[in-house]
Design a protein around this motif. Structure first.
Motif, PDB file in Angstrom:
ATOM      1  N   GLY A  75       0.833  -1.198   0.000  1.00  0.00           N
ATOM      2  CA  GLY A  75       0.000   0.000   0.000  1.00  0.00           C
ATOM      3  C   GLY A  75       0.864   1.243   0.000  1.00  0.00           C
ATOM      4  O   GLY A  75       2.078   1.173  -0.191  1.00  0.00           O
ATOM      5  N   GLN A  76       0.246   2.377   0.256  1.00  0.00           N
ATOM      6  CA  GLN A  76       0.972   3.650   0.278  1.00  0.00           C
ATOM      7  C   GLN A  76       1.963   3.723   1.440  1.00  0.00           C
ATOM      8  O   GLN A  76       3.029   4.297   1.312  1.00  0.00           O
ATOM      9  CB  GLN A  76      -0.028   4.805   0.392  1.00  0.00           C
ATOM     10  CG  GLN A  76      -0.966   4.920  -0.773  1.00  0.00           C
ATOM     11  CD  GLN A  76      -0.329   5.621  -1.950  1.00  0.00           C
ATOM     12  OE1 GLN A  76       0.777   6.145  -1.859  1.00  0.00           O
ATOM     13  NE2 GLN A  76      -1.017   5.635  -3.073  1.00  0.00           N
ATOM     14  N   GLN A  77       1.590   3.144   2.603  1.00  0.00           N
ATOM     15  CA  GLN A  77       2.380   3.295   3.819  1.00  0.00           C
ATOM     16  C   GLN A  77       2.969   1.993   4.356  1.00  0.00           C
ATOM     17  O   GLN A  77       3.731   2.023   5.312  1.00  0.00           O
ATOM     18  CB  GLN A  77       1.503   3.911   4.924  1.00  0.00           C
ATOM     19  CG  GLN A  77       0.858   5.226   4.556  1.00  0.00           C
ATOM     20  CD  GLN A  77       1.876   6.330   4.366  1.00  0.00           C
ATOM     21  OE1 GLN A  77       2.817   6.432   5.127  1.00  0.00           O
ATOM     22  NE2 GLN A  77       1.697   7.138   3.333  1.00  0.00           N
ATOM     23  N   GLU A  78       2.571   0.861   3.774  1.00  0.00           N
ATOM     24  CA  GLU A  78       2.954  -0.409   4.386  1.00  0.00           C
ATOM     25  C   GLU A  78       2.853  -1.562   3.406  1.00  0.00           C
ATOM     26  O   GLU A  78       2.201  -1.461   2.364  1.00  0.00           O
ATOM     27  CB  GLU A  78       2.021  -0.713   5.562  1.00  0.00           C
ATOM     28  CG  GLU A  78       0.592  -0.972   5.108  1.00  0.00           C
ATOM     29  CD  GLU A  78      -0.410  -1.079   6.238  1.00  0.00           C
ATOM     30  OE1 GLU A  78      -0.024  -0.959   7.401  1.00  0.00           O
ATOM     31  OE2 GLU A  78      -1.586  -1.287   5.925  1.00  0.00           O
ATOM     32  N   TYR A  79       3.527  -2.639   3.781  1.00  0.00           N
ATOM     33  CA  TYR A  79       3.276  -3.941   3.177  1.00  0.00           C
ATOM     34  C   TYR A  79       2.301  -4.653   4.104  1.00  0.00           C
ATOM     35  O   TYR A  79       2.416  -4.555   5.324  1.00  0.00           O
ATOM     36  CB  TYR A  79       4.561  -4.770   3.074  1.00  0.00           C
ATOM     37  CG  TYR A  79       5.432  -4.378   1.913  1.00  0.00           C
ATOM     38  CD1 TYR A  79       5.203  -4.895   0.641  1.00  0.00           C
ATOM     39  CD2 TYR A  79       6.481  -3.494   2.085  1.00  0.00           C
ATOM     40  CE1 TYR A  79       6.010  -4.537  -0.428  1.00  0.00           C
ATOM     41  CE2 TYR A  79       7.285  -3.127   1.022  1.00  0.00           C
ATOM     42  CZ  TYR A  79       7.041  -3.651  -0.229  1.00  0.00           C
ATOM     43  OH  TYR A  79       7.840  -3.297  -1.283  1.00  0.00           O
ATOM     44  N   LEU A  80       1.357  -5.365   3.538  1.00  0.00           N
ATOM     45  CA  LEU A  80       0.390  -6.115   4.324  1.00  0.00           C
ATOM     46  C   LEU A  80       0.461  -7.582   3.917  1.00  0.00           C
ATOM     47  O   LEU A  80       0.283  -7.924   2.755  1.00  0.00           O
ATOM     48  CB  LEU A  80      -1.034  -5.584   4.116  1.00  0.00           C
ATOM     49  CG  LEU A  80      -2.107  -6.262   4.956  1.00  0.00           C
ATOM     50  CD1 LEU A  80      -1.870  -6.003   6.442  1.00  0.00           C
ATOM     51  CD2 LEU A  80      -3.479  -5.769   4.557  1.00  0.00           C
ATOM     52  N   ILE A  81       0.756  -8.411   4.902  1.00  0.00           N
ATOM     53  CA  ILE A  81       0.836  -9.852   4.696  1.00  0.00           C
ATOM     54  C   ILE A  81      -0.355 -10.481   5.405  1.00  0.00           C
ATOM     55  O   ILE A  81      -0.586 -10.219   6.585  1.00  0.00           O
ATOM     56  CB  ILE A  81       2.153 -10.411   5.278  1.00  0.00           C
ATOM     57  CG1 ILE A  81       3.349  -9.760   4.584  1.00  0.00           C
ATOM     58  CG2 ILE A  81       2.185 -11.940   5.158  1.00  0.00           C
ATOM     59  CD1 ILE A  81       4.648  -9.909   5.333  1.00  0.00           C
ATOM     60  N   THR A  82      -1.107 -11.286   4.682  1.00  0.00           N
ATOM     61  CA  THR A  82      -2.254 -11.983   5.246  1.00  0.00           C
ATOM     62  C   THR A  82      -2.076 -13.467   4.969  1.00  0.00           C
ATOM     63  O   THR A  82      -1.864 -13.870   3.826  1.00  0.00           O
ATOM     64  CB  THR A  82      -3.578 -11.492   4.615  1.00  0.00           C
ATOM     65  OG1 THR A  82      -3.667 -10.072   4.766  1.00  0.00           O
ATOM     66  CG2 THR A  82      -4.779 -12.159   5.264  1.00  0.00           C
ATOM     67  N   ALA A  83      -2.131 -14.263   6.035  1.00  0.00           N
ATOM     68  CA  ALA A  83      -1.978 -15.708   5.892  1.00  0.00           C
ATOM     69  C   ALA A  83      -3.082 -16.392   6.674  1.00  0.00           C
ATOM     70  O   ALA A  83      -3.431 -15.965   7.776  1.00  0.00           O
ATOM     71  CB  ALA A  83      -0.617 -16.159   6.417  1.00  0.00           C
ATOM     72  N   GLY A  84      -3.644 -17.453   6.105  1.00  0.00           N
ATOM     73  CA  GLY A  84      -4.698 -18.179   6.795  1.00  0.00           C
ATOM     74  C   GLY A  84      -4.633 -19.661   6.505  1.00  0.00           C
ATOM     75  O   GLY A  84      -4.202 -20.080   5.438  1.00  0.00           O
ATOM     76  N   ASN A  85      -5.041 -20.433   7.500  1.00  0.00           N
ATOM     77  CA  ASN A  85      -5.118 -21.877   7.322  1.00  0.00           C
ATOM     78  C   ASN A  85      -6.028 -22.482   8.388  1.00  0.00           C
ATOM     79  O   ASN A  85      -6.342 -21.839   9.385  1.00  0.00           O
ATOM     80  CB  ASN A  85      -3.731 -22.527   7.343  1.00  0.00           C
ATOM     81  CG  ASN A  85      -2.995 -22.323   8.633  1.00  0.00           C
ATOM     82  OD1 ASN A  85      -2.594 -21.206   8.938  1.00  0.00           O
ATOM     83  ND2 ASN A  85      -2.801 -23.387   9.391  1.00  0.00           N
ATOM     84  N   LEU A  86      -6.437 -23.704   8.138  1.00  0.00           N
ATOM     85  CA  LEU A  86      -7.279 -24.425   9.082  1.00  0.00           C
ATOM     86  C   LEU A  86      -6.453 -24.898  10.270  1.00  0.00           C
ATOM     87  O   LEU A  86      -5.322 -25.366  10.094  1.00  0.00           O
ATOM     88  CB  LEU A  86      -7.906 -25.647   8.415  1.00  0.00           C
ATOM     89  CG  LEU A  86      -9.074 -25.399   7.480  1.00  0.00           C
ATOM     90  CD1 LEU A  86      -9.454 -26.695   6.760  1.00  0.00           C
ATOM     91  CD2 LEU A  86     -10.267 -24.850   8.220  1.00  0.00           C
ATOM     92  N   ILE A  87      -7.020 -24.760  11.449  1.00  0.00           N
ATOM     93  CA  ILE A  87      -6.422 -25.332  12.649  1.00  0.00           C
ATOM     94  C   ILE A  87      -7.515 -26.036  13.437  1.00  0.00           C
ATOM     95  O   ILE A  87      -8.704 -25.763  13.259  1.00  0.00           O
ATOM     96  CB  ILE A  87      -5.712 -24.284  13.536  1.00  0.00           C
ATOM     97  CG1 ILE A  87      -6.711 -23.278  14.102  1.00  0.00           C
ATOM     98  CG2 ILE A  87      -4.590 -23.600  12.786  1.00  0.00           C
ATOM     99  CD1 ILE A  87      -6.123 -22.405  15.202  1.00  0.00           C
TER     100      ILE A  87
END
Length: 170
Positions: A75-87
């Motif tokens: 983005g303009q001000q940041e990197y955004l990392i999104t991770a998801g998985n089943l637990i």
């Protein structure tokens, strides 16, 4: 409206070979960004931790249509990392307590937690050393969020969001 650039958006099975391909792609794609080398390393290291956690800790029955996912956006001000998985739902409370404890720490507290974990004599079977979330918090200056979305009585989707500012604040 802020422009967001998607660098990586993957959803599918996670295996060792998959992690290598994803990390090579991230490394290559980050090279074209005109950002400081230290920021590239921080983003890359967080991606490594997220992908390794997905590989080690997912509870994916073969008959599910819910696959692990990871994305990296700039983005303009940041990197955004999104991770998801089943637990497993049995893991939710413990994981929530660990993450909340990590989020409350300042940098010195995180460094102490990291050192304590490294120096532990025993590591819980199949749980790893517990360093992943601590490492992510250190690299992201504790800018992590998470949620759990129940799927059924046995499983939930665990989603972790990590924000890495483009400008490093000490």
């Amino acid at each position: 409206m802020a422009k967001i650039q998607t660098i990586l958006n993957y959803r599918g099975p996670i295996e060792f070979e998959t992690t290598e391909i994803l990390l090579q792609k991230v490394k290559k794609d980050l090279e074209v960004h005109s950002i400081k080398k230290v920021l590239k390393k921080r983003v890359y290291n967080i991606m490594v931790e997220c992908i390794e956690n997905m590989l080690r800790h997912h509870a994916a029955p073969s008959d599910t249509s819910i696959h692990p996912y990871i994305s990296l956006e700039k983005g303009q001000q940041e990197y955004l990392i999104t991770a998801g998985n089943l637990i497993s739902n049995e893991e939710v409370d413990d994981l929530q307590l660990k993450i909340d404890h990590v989020k409350k720490q300042d940098k010195e507290g995180l460094l102490k937690m990291y050192e304590d974990q490294i120096n532990k004599d025993t590591i819980a079977k199949n749980k790893g050393a517990g360093l992943g979330i601590i490492t992510i918090a250190l690299k992201a200056n504790s800018k992590i969020n998470y949620n759990f979305t129940p799927v059924n009585n046995e499983l939930s989707v665990f989603e972790l969001q990590v924000s890495v500012p483009l400008e490093h604040k000490k």
